[in-house]
Design a protein around this motif. Structure first.
Motif, PDB file in Angstrom:
ATOM      1  N   VAL A  77       8.460  -8.207  -4.222  1.00 15.14           N
ATOM      2  CA  VAL A  77       7.758  -7.338  -3.287  1.00 15.14           C
ATOM      3  C   VAL A  77       6.312  -7.200  -3.750  1.00 15.14           C
ATOM      4  O   VAL A  77       6.053  -6.787  -4.890  1.00 15.14           O
ATOM      5  CB  VAL A  77       8.430  -5.945  -3.212  1.00 15.14           C
ATOM      6  N   LYS A  78       5.388  -7.589  -2.885  1.00 17.93           N
ATOM      7  CA  LYS A  78       3.970  -7.475  -3.231  1.00 17.93           C
ATOM      8  C   LYS A  78       3.504  -6.041  -2.958  1.00 17.93           C
ATOM      9  O   LYS A  78       3.782  -5.483  -1.893  1.00 17.93           O
ATOM     10  CB  LYS A  78       3.131  -8.456  -2.419  1.00 17.93           C
ATOM     11  N   VAL A  79       2.794  -5.477  -3.915  1.00 13.22           N
ATOM     12  CA  VAL A  79       2.360  -4.084  -3.824  1.00 13.22           C
ATOM     13  C   VAL A  79       0.840  -4.018  -3.875  1.00 13.22           C
ATOM     14  O   VAL A  79       0.214  -4.670  -4.724  1.00 13.22           O
ATOM     15  CB  VAL A  79       2.935  -3.241  -4.986  1.00 13.22           C
ATOM     16  N   ALA A  80       0.259  -3.251  -2.961  1.00 14.77           N
ATOM     17  CA  ALA A  80      -1.195  -3.034  -2.992  1.00 14.77           C
ATOM     18  C   ALA A  80      -1.471  -1.572  -2.679  1.00 14.77           C
ATOM     19  O   ALA A  80      -0.934  -1.027  -1.701  1.00 14.77           O
ATOM     20  CB  ALA A  80      -1.894  -3.933  -1.976  1.00 14.77           C
ATOM     21  N   VAL A  81      -2.283  -0.942  -3.495  1.00 16.33           N
ATOM     22  CA  VAL A  81      -2.703   0.443  -3.263  1.00 16.33           C
ATOM     23  C   VAL A  81      -4.153   0.420  -2.802  1.00 16.33           C
ATOM     24  O   VAL A  81      -5.003  -0.212  -3.443  1.00 16.33           O
ATOM     25  CB  VAL A  81      -2.572   1.303  -4.535  1.00 16.33           C
ATOM     26  N   VAL A  82      -4.422   1.075  -1.667  1.00 17.39           N
ATOM     27  CA  VAL A  82      -5.804   1.195  -1.196  1.00 17.39           C
ATOM     28  C   VAL A  82      -6.167   2.668  -1.143  1.00 17.39           C
ATOM     29  O   VAL A  82      -5.313   3.521  -0.874  1.00 17.39           O
ATOM     30  CB  VAL A  82      -5.983   0.539   0.208  1.00 17.39           C
ATOM     31  N   ASP A  83      -7.430   2.962  -1.455  1.00 14.44           N
ATOM     32  CA  ASP A  83      -7.847   4.361  -1.438  1.00 14.44           C
ATOM     33  C   ASP A  83      -8.099   4.820  -0.007  1.00 14.44           C
ATOM     34  O   ASP A  83      -7.857   4.096   0.952  1.00 14.44           O
ATOM     35  CB  ASP A  83      -9.070   4.570  -2.330  1.00 14.44           C
ATOM     36  N   ALA A  84      -8.604   6.031   0.138  1.00 12.40           N
ATOM     37  CA  ALA A  84      -8.784   6.623   1.466  1.00 12.40           C
ATOM     38  C   ALA A  84      -9.727   5.820   2.346  1.00 12.40           C
ATOM     39  O   ALA A  84      -9.657   5.895   3.578  1.00 12.40           O
ATOM     40  CB  ALA A  84      -9.282   8.056   1.335  1.00 12.40           C
ATOM     41  N   THR A  85     -10.615   5.031   1.739  1.00 13.97           N
ATOM     42  CA  THR A  85     -11.563   4.228   2.520  1.00 13.97           C
ATOM     43  C   THR A  85     -11.057   2.807   2.759  1.00 13.97           C
ATOM     44  O   THR A  85     -11.752   2.008   3.373  1.00 13.97           O
ATOM     45  CB  THR A  85     -12.921   4.156   1.797  1.00 13.97           C
ATOM     46  N   GLY A  86      -9.862   2.491   2.258  1.00 11.52           N
ATOM     47  CA  GLY A  86      -9.313   1.149   2.423  1.00 11.52           C
ATOM     48  C   GLY A  86      -9.649   0.195   1.308  1.00 11.52           C
ATOM     49  O   GLY A  86      -9.246  -0.973   1.335  1.00 11.52           O
ATOM     50  N   LYS A  87     -10.366   0.664   0.287  1.00 13.28           N
ATOM     51  CA  LYS A  87     -10.719  -0.188  -0.844  1.00 13.28           C
ATOM     52  C   LYS A  87      -9.510  -0.389  -1.740  1.00 13.28           C
ATOM     53  O   LYS A  87      -8.761   0.544  -2.022  1.00 13.28           O
ATOM     54  CB  LYS A  87     -11.851   0.462  -1.649  1.00 13.28           C
ATOM     55  N   VAL A  88      -9.324  -1.632  -2.202  1.00 11.39           N
ATOM     56  CA  VAL A  88      -8.171  -1.953  -3.048  1.00 11.39           C
ATOM     57  C   VAL A  88      -8.324  -1.285  -4.407  1.00 11.39           C
ATOM     58  O   VAL A  88      -9.322  -1.477  -5.110  1.00 11.39           O
ATOM     59  CB  VAL A  88      -8.011  -3.481  -3.217  1.00 11.39           C
ATOM     60  N   ALA A  89      -7.295  -0.500  -4.776  1.00 10.21           N
ATOM     61  CA  ALA A  89      -7.334   0.221  -6.055  1.00 10.21           C
ATOM     62  C   ALA A  89      -6.435  -0.423  -7.102  1.00 10.21           C
ATOM     63  O   ALA A  89      -6.720  -0.339  -8.299  1.00 10.21           O
ATOM     64  CB  ALA A  89      -6.906   1.674  -5.843  1.00 10.21           C
ATOM     65  N   ALA A  90      -5.342  -1.054  -6.662  1.00 13.76           N
ATOM     66  CA  ALA A  90      -4.421  -1.675  -7.620  1.00 13.76           C
ATOM     67  C   ALA A  90      -3.465  -2.607  -6.882  1.00 13.76           C
ATOM     68  O   ALA A  90      -3.198  -2.417  -5.686  1.00 13.76           O
ATOM     69  CB  ALA A  90      -3.622  -0.602  -8.364  1.00 13.76           C
ATOM     70  N   THR A  91      -2.966  -3.613  -7.604  1.00 18.00           N
ATOM     71  CA  THR A  91      -1.959  -4.514  -7.037  1.00 18.00           C
ATOM     72  C   THR A  91      -0.905  -4.815  -8.099  1.00 18.00           C
ATOM     73  O   THR A  91      -1.180  -4.788  -9.294  1.00 18.00           O
ATOM     74  CB  THR A  91      -2.583  -5.845  -6.563  1.00 18.00           C
ATOM     75  N   GLU A  92       0.306  -5.101  -7.636  1.00 18.97           N
ATOM     76  CA  GLU A  92       1.412  -5.452  -8.523  1.00 18.97           C
ATOM     77  C   GLU A  92       2.396  -6.314  -7.739  1.00 18.97           C
ATOM     78  O   GLU A  92       2.365  -6.351  -6.504  1.00 18.97           O
ATOM     79  CB  GLU A  92       2.149  -4.203  -9.020  1.00 18.97           C
ATOM     80  N   THR A  93       3.285  -6.955  -8.475  1.00 21.88           N
ATOM     81  CA  THR A  93       4.434  -7.613  -7.863  1.00 21.88           C
ATOM     82  C   THR A  93       5.675  -7.109  -8.580  1.00 21.88           C
ATOM     83  O   THR A  93       5.734  -7.119  -9.817  1.00 21.88           O
ATOM     84  CB  THR A  93       4.356  -9.141  -7.991  1.00 21.88           C
ATOM     85  N   ILE A  94       6.643  -6.618  -7.815  1.00 16.40           N
ATOM     86  CA  ILE A  94       7.876  -6.084  -8.402  1.00 16.40           C
ATOM     87  C   ILE A  94       9.062  -6.892  -7.873  1.00 16.40           C
ATOM     88  O   ILE A  94       8.968  -7.552  -6.827  1.00 16.40           O
ATOM     89  CB  ILE A  94       8.061  -4.581  -8.076  1.00 16.40           C
ATOM     90  N   TYR A  95      10.202  -6.815  -8.581  1.00 19.34           N
ATOM     91  CA  TYR A  95      11.370  -7.633  -8.228  1.00 19.34           C
ATOM     92  C   TYR A  95      12.636  -6.772  -8.176  1.00 19.34           C
ATOM     93  O   TYR A  95      13.556  -6.924  -8.987  1.00 19.34           O
ATOM     94  CB  TYR A  95      11.539  -8.762  -9.246  1.00 19.34           C
ATOM     95  N   PRO A  96      12.699  -5.863  -7.202  1.00 17.91           N
ATOM     96  CA  PRO A  96      13.854  -4.955  -7.142  1.00 17.91           C
ATOM     97  C   PRO A  96      15.121  -5.594  -6.565  1.00 17.91           C
ATOM     98  O   PRO A  96      16.216  -5.077  -6.762  1.00 17.91           O
ATOM     99  CB  PRO A  96      13.358  -3.834  -6.221  1.00 17.91           C
ATOM    100  N   HIS A  97      14.962  -6.691  -5.849  1.00 20.81           N
ATOM    101  CA  HIS A  97      16.095  -7.260  -5.116  1.00 20.81           C
ATOM    102  C   HIS A  97      16.642  -8.501  -5.828  1.00 20.81           C
ATOM    103  O   HIS A  97      16.130  -8.923  -6.867  1.00 20.81           O
ATOM    104  CB  HIS A  97      15.662  -7.606  -3.688  1.00 20.81           C
ATOM    105  N   VAL A  98      17.688  -9.078  -5.223  1.00 17.25           N
ATOM    106  CA  VAL A  98      18.231 -10.324  -5.772  1.00 17.25           C
ATOM    107  C   VAL A  98      17.141 -11.391  -5.767  1.00 17.25           C
ATOM    108  O   VAL A  98      16.283 -11.389  -4.869  1.00 17.25           O
ATOM    109  CB  VAL A  98      19.440 -10.799  -4.923  1.00 17.25           C
ATOM    110  N   PRO A  99      17.089 -12.258  -6.758  1.00 19.47           N
ATOM    111  CA  PRO A  99      18.091 -12.417  -7.823  1.00 19.47           C
ATOM    112  C   PRO A  99      17.832 -11.548  -9.069  1.00 19.47           C
ATOM    113  O   PRO A  99      18.715 -11.387  -9.887  1.00 19.47           O
ATOM    114  CB  PRO A  99      17.955 -13.894  -8.165  1.00 19.47           C
TER     115      PRO A  99
END
Length: 779
Positions: free
Chosen positions: A335-357
């Motif tokens: 799952v690709k994760v992106a956090v944007v602030d109130a103005t839409g500017k990218v604040a952080a990104t991550e990739t997580i793997y909660p599902h199979v496999p």
């Protein structure tokens, strides 16, 4: 001919000719429809944007008609065949079809059999037999035998004479026009499956033995049948209405040329010529015309539906300036994760793997919790594609585990996100991010402001239409671009935060000019006033006039720059301010004070009552957003997959798409359910969009669930009883429409719905309609 064009448009729109003239003058002068509708109401006497769009479209058509008329007149004149009567007929033609009918006999063409026969001297034979049927054809033809001219015998002479008359019958403009309208009103389109294509073309099964009247066919059926033909699954035929014995069409041709069976020697030959002309020339010609007419009518309707759905999607409620986490779901790739602030500017990104496999559920929750806390996240936007429901459950666990964060999760359409991710603009806007992460950013931003984010994507790629890949590229693009333009200018744009793609949709601003505005903003800092726009290179007076009123500056030097009041009208506001003895800032938003002002007192030679009234409304609620308030749907707990659904359940869901046959609703189980048009209301519904629009949050009842075929039947009539089987294909239809195929006119069987009844069948492979059909188990 300009006056006649304006007069005709005025009659069609039901407005005064002077209104049309004013609008045409403004359009020709470079003004856009949004600008004219908003800021030139006095000139057009209050023509609205819908009327102006219709006017613009008709103006384009009629001007093309005049260009073609001029070319035809010149062509016929150059042939030395233009007399007063023919010129009058050409000048009076009111449509392109009629104009081409008149021109057909004079249109340069390859040497036809009729032309060869004329060169052989056989036209007098044809004229003679037509004028005097008492003459015996073979005897008359014997006099025209001439081996040097290629006429070997009497049979050859009669064949040439028949070719001449066939061409004459087929080029009679009045006759062809009459027959075309008769066939359109009484004929039908028939489809048959090609031999051996039953299995490969199963998605077109509803058209394997199908026929329906031209005027009764909805656009989605026409486009589906044409696609089936294109994919070589179906054979289509256009069938005229037939009467007993000689066809009514042949009778019309015979009457037109005074041909009848009165026992005279040439009557039989002439009637056979009529039959030959109908079958080999006229019917073929009408078939081509009516195919084009069917396609054009279907395209027009499909474009209308697409445009209406796009408008609803663009004008969906914005969540606003709130820190948002975007989740682009996936299984193997994570799952690709992106956090944007109130103005839409990218604040952080991550990739997580909660599902199979990998199934790193707890670790993924920890990452999301950390990001949400660090960046003050308020909203979680979850893309609605693959693994969306599983990811939604992950977000739900986060909300429960971290109640202090006060998070709200929202499912968001990710249609077009992948297109944006790989676009040149995304590379320019987010160069440091991998393509896969850009999609998560787009999902987060489109929750904050759907309009601002979706304008970065080609409207066709957003895909809220049906059969869009079968439509005219020019027609679709023109319509969708107009919708985007109207939406952007209707809402207004923040000059200091807008992206170049968003600015390029503002009235008067081209893509190149938008880039220059952004560059100027980056180099010189935020604009403090609208008038500083004049400092932007290549932004001249005309562009400034067109765009200034639609651009907003919050917290600038002049409070009016945050409103939709055009700078040219600022003097009117200054007079209002002077009359009440207060400041502009104090006057704005003071409803009680503004209602004391009399609009007519501020009317002058430049600004009339409509504009002054608009100014007062805007000052009362400056910079108001016409879009609805933001709210979210709540999917039922414990209902996460198809097997969890039971007939009779009441659910809340989001309308994902609206088609001619009904609406698709996401109830949170991966498969969109279908509310058939007949299940939308107790009263007749002609257009599903009269009831729901994409993005609407609705309550529905489950009528039936067919797990093997992955189909969900829903109804908006919450008191309706579900079907006994839970999987009846007729679920959602009133009793009179159930129980098998509806009988189409002419004895053939047809089905209602998208593919002739059951809303299944072919759908575009790369758009949201295809996705909705797939998720609903209908494709």
């Amino acid at each position: 001919m300009t006056t006649s064009i304006e007069s005709r448009i005025a009659e069609e729109l039901g407005v005064r000719e002077r209104q049309v003239k004013a609008a045409v003058e403004l359009l020709d002068g470079g003004s856009t429809v949004p600008f004219i509708a908003r800021y030139r109401k006095e000139a057009t006497e209050m023509l609205d944007d819908a009327q102006l769009r219709s006017l613009e479209e008709r103006l384009r058509y009629l001007r093309e008609l005049e260009e073609r008329r001029t070319a035809i007149l010149e062509s016929v004149r150059s042939q030395g065949k233009l007399d007063a009567e023919l010129e009058a007929r050409i000048l009076s033609a009111e449509s392109k079809a009629r104009l081409e009918d008149i021109y057909l006999p004079y249109k340069p063409k390859r040497r036809t059999k009729a032309q060869i026969a004329r060169e052989a001297g056989l036209e007098p034979l044809a004229d003679g037999l037509l004028a005097d049927p008492s003459v015996e054809p073979r005897a008359a033809a014997a006099a025209f035998v001439n081996s040097e001219k290629g006429v070997a015998d009497a049979a050859g002479a009669l064949e040439g004479a028949r070719a001449i008359l066939t061409e004459r019958f087929g080029e009679d403009a009045d006759l062809i026009g009459e027959l075309r309208e008769r066939m359109w009103s009484r004929g039908r389109l028939a489809a048959r499956v090609r031999e051996g294509q039953e299995e490969a073309g199963a998605k077109f099964a509803d058209y394997f033995d199908f026929a329906e009247g031209f005027t009764e066919l909805p656009s989605h059926r026409v486009l589906a049948m044409f696609r089936g033909e294109k994919e070589e699954v179906l054979d289509l035929s256009l069938e005229p209405e037939e009467s007993e014995g000689t066809s009514a069409y042949e009778q019309s041709i015979a009457r037109r040329f005074g041909i009848a069976d009165r026992g005279r020697p040439a009557d039989g030959w002439l009637l056979e010529t009529v039959r030959w002309a109908w079958r080999t020339r006229v019917l073929v010609h009408l078939g081509i015309d009516l195919r084009l007419r069917l396609r054009q009518a279907a395209e027009d309707e499909a474009v209308r539906v697409f445009a209406a759905n796009l408008r609803d999607l663009l004008l969906a409620a914005p969540a606003g300036s709130r820190a948002t986490m975007g989740l682009d779901p996936g299984f193997r790739t994570g799952v690709k994760v992106a956090v944007v602030d109130a103005t839409g500017k990218v604040a952080a990104t991550e990739t997580i793997y909660p599902h199979v496999p990998r199934q790193q559920w707890d670790a993924s929750l920890a990452v999301l919790g950390r990001l949400a806390e660090q960046h003050g996240v308020e909203l979680i936007a979850i893309g609605n594609g693959t693994a969306s429901r599983e990811t939604d459950r992950l977000a739900a666990d986060l909300v429960k585990a971290r109640p202090e964060l006060k998070l709200t999760k929202v499912m968001v359409s990710e249609a077009g996100a992948s297109v944006y991710s790989a676009s040149p603009y995304a590379s320019q806007e987010l160069p440091e991010l991998d393509v896969s992460l850009r999609g998560a950013v787009s999902i987060a931003r489109r929750l904050q402001d759907p309009l601002a984010e979706l304008v970065k994507i080609d409207p066709k790629s957003i895909g809220v239409g049906q059969y869009q890949h079968d439509l005219s590229e020019v027609k679709l693009s023109r319509s969708l671009d107009a919708v985007v333009e109207d939406c952007v200018n209707g809402v207004g744009v923040d000059l200091n935060t807008a992206s170049a793609p968003l600015l390029s949709r503002v009235s008067g601003i081209s893509a190149g000019l938008a880039e220059k505005i952004v560059s100027h903003r980056d180099e010189n800092g935020p604009f403090r006033s609208r008038k500083r726009l004049r400092d932007v290179p290549r932004l001249g007076p005309k562009a400034y006039e067109q765009c200034a009123g639609f651009l907003r500056i919050t917290g600038g030097d002049d409070p009016l720059d945050a409103s939709s009041v055009h700078p040219e009208a600022y003097p009117v506001v200054r007079r209002m301010v002077a009359s009440v003895g207060t400041g502009v800032k104090e006057l704005m938003g003071d409803g009680a004070l503004l209602r004391r002002l009399r609009p007519e007192e501020f009317v002058d030679d430049t600004f009339g009552l409509p504009t002054v009234t608009d100014i007062l409304k805007e000052l009362e609620k400056p910079g108001r957003d016409p879009r609805p308030a933001f709210r979210t749907a709540s999917f039922k707990e414990g209902v996460e997959k198809l097997a969890d659904l039971q007939p009779g359940m009441l659910l809340e869901g989001v309308v994902t798409n609206v088609a001619a046959f009904g609406a698709f609703v996401d109830v949170g189980v991966h498969q969109d359910g279908l509310v058939h048009v007949s299940a939308m209301s107790r009263s007749f519904v002609k257009d599903p969009r009269e009831v729901v629009k994409p993005g609407d949050i609705v309550r529905v009842k489950v009528l039936g669930v067919d797990i093997p075929r992955k189909r969900i039947s829903l109804t908006l009539r919450l008191d309706e009883e579900p079907t006994a089987t839970g999987g009846d294909e007729n679920a959602g239809r009133p009793p009179q429409q159930r129980g098998g195929r509806r009988q189409a006119r002419g004895g053939q069987q047809a089905r209602g719905g998208q593919q002739g009844g059951k809303p299944r069948g072919p759908a575009p492979a790369n758009d949201a309609m295809a996705e909705a059909l797939r998720r609903a188990g209908l494709a």
